[in-house]
Enzyme design. Structure first.
Site, PDB file in Angstrom:
ATOM      1  N   SER A  56       2.259  -7.741  -0.161  1.00 25.70           N
ATOM      2  CA  SER A  56       2.919  -8.530   0.876  1.00 25.70           C
ATOM      3  C   SER A  56       2.277  -9.895   1.074  1.00 25.70           C
ATOM      4  O   SER A  56       2.913 -10.814   1.584  1.00 25.70           O
ATOM      5  CB  SER A  56       2.946  -7.766   2.205  1.00 25.70           C
ATOM      6  OG  SER A  56       1.655  -7.631   2.749  1.00 25.70           O
ATOM      7  N   THR A  89       0.814  -1.212   0.000  1.00 24.29           N
ATOM      8  CA  THR A  89       0.000   0.000   0.000  1.00 24.29           C
ATOM      9  C   THR A  89       0.848   1.264   0.000  1.00 24.29           C
ATOM     10  O   THR A  89       0.504   2.254  -0.637  1.00 24.29           O
ATOM     11  CB  THR A  89      -0.937  -0.002   1.221  1.00 24.29           C
ATOM     12  OG1 THR A  89      -1.869  -1.072   1.104  1.00 24.29           O
ATOM     13  CG2 THR A  89      -1.711   1.302   1.336  1.00 24.29           C
TER      14      THR A  89
END
Length: 329
Positions: A57, A11
């Protein structure tokens, strides 16, 4: 003297929307990230940016994290005062812990990320990145192992938990609190925990093939999913109720598995320790240890799984696993 910045996506690096694709997907480079940080020029230490593993991730692997640790080690050997890693927050508590288990240097290795991407009001990425860079440059952060800098707090990777799916204050260390804070640009370390020796080097190929299952116990659990688990996995982490309890029907099932593989008992609660000898009923922590389960102590289920994979991939036997759990749990 410099700080190495290794970027992994997430992000914090999502900068725009691609036409025809829903959601924020465009990736910012490390140069883009640093350019968006107010006050970075006042840091006084050059930042060497290294873009790598541009993935969410949730896609990261143990092999990739070992490669990141190797790259960070080379940076330190080449003169870096510290290293910062940016990544998505989905797996940050696991990746930082894995790195902490094998990080051999006094120089700080600092992970950070963001909960709000740069297209949103109140994006937290620039502030978190600046705090992480300050921590990596701070003499006070040396010899603390791997750290996570978020929300102007400094956390030990060992204790960090993601506690909320969207809040910018999601990261906390429920058992200890943060180690320190970043106050008016100054890194203040308030407590220094004991640092354990790193684990032996791990062969990435062996880590790839080491399978450790995580089983979360629930009410009225029949344990059907545990059938034949030892045919597909090398070990098991059990996330039990409260202080380490399971339904009575599961006790003999777990005992059978513990005869054939390491089985580690943890708590699904999110904070606190598995007990050792308080309760004695069938399925209690005392009963399960008598049946061969290993006590995970204060380790949460996710970190226990990371640690167990590393140990088994390095060839550790049951006694060594138990000894390491006693140290880290």
């Amino acid at each position: 003297m410099f700080i190495a910045l290794i970027t992994l996506g997430g992000t914090i690096a999502m900068g725009g929307i691609d036409a025809g694709r829903p959601g924020v997907v465009t990736r910012l480079t490390g140069a883009d990230l640093t350019a968006a940080v107010p006050g970075l020029a006042d840091l006084g230490v050059p930042v060497d940016v290294r873009d790598t593993h541009a993935v969410p991730s949730a896609h990261l692997t143990g092999r990739q994290l070992l490669a990141v640790v190797d790259e960070a080690s080379r940076a330190v050997s080449g003169g870096a005062t510290g290293v910062v890693v940016t990544q998505g927050t989905d797996t940050l508590e696991e990746t930082a812990f894995l790195a902490d288990m094998v990080w051999p240097h006094a120089a700080p290795l600092v992970f950070t990320g963001a909960m709000r991407n740069p297209t949103l009001a109140g994006a937290d990425g620039p502030a978190n990145l600046l705090a992480a860079l300050r921590v990596a440059a701070a003499p006070a952060a040396r010899d603390l192992g791997v750290l996570v800098a978020v929300n102007d707090e400094v956390h030990a990777a060992r204790w960090l938990r993601k506690t909320h799916s969207t809040s910018t204050s999601t990261f906390a260390s429920p058992n200890t609190g943060p180690l320190g804070q970043v106050i008016e640009g100054e890194v203040r370390v308030l407590t220094r925990p004991v640092r354990h020796e790193p684990l032996p080097p791990v062969d990435p190929d062996r880590l790839d093939t080491t399978r450790v299952a995580l089983y979360v116990v629930s009410m009225d659990d029949d344990g059907l999913l545990l059938n034949d688990l030892d045919d597909t996995h090398h070990a098991l982490v059990v996330a039990g109720f409260g202080v380490g309890h399971v339904p009575a029907v599961l006790a003999p099932v777990l005992e059978g598995l513990a005869e054939r593989m390491p089985v580690v008992l943890t708590s699904r609660s999110g904070a606190g320790s598995v007990l050792r000898h308080t309760y004695g009923a069938v399925g209690s922590e005392t009963d399960l240890q008598r049946r061969g389960l290993l006590n995970g102590g204060l380790l949460d289920p996710y970190k226990a799984r990371v640690l167990l994979r590393l140990l088994l991939a390095a060839g550790a036997g049951r006694d060594e696993v138990a000894a390491v759990l006693a140290r880290h749990g």
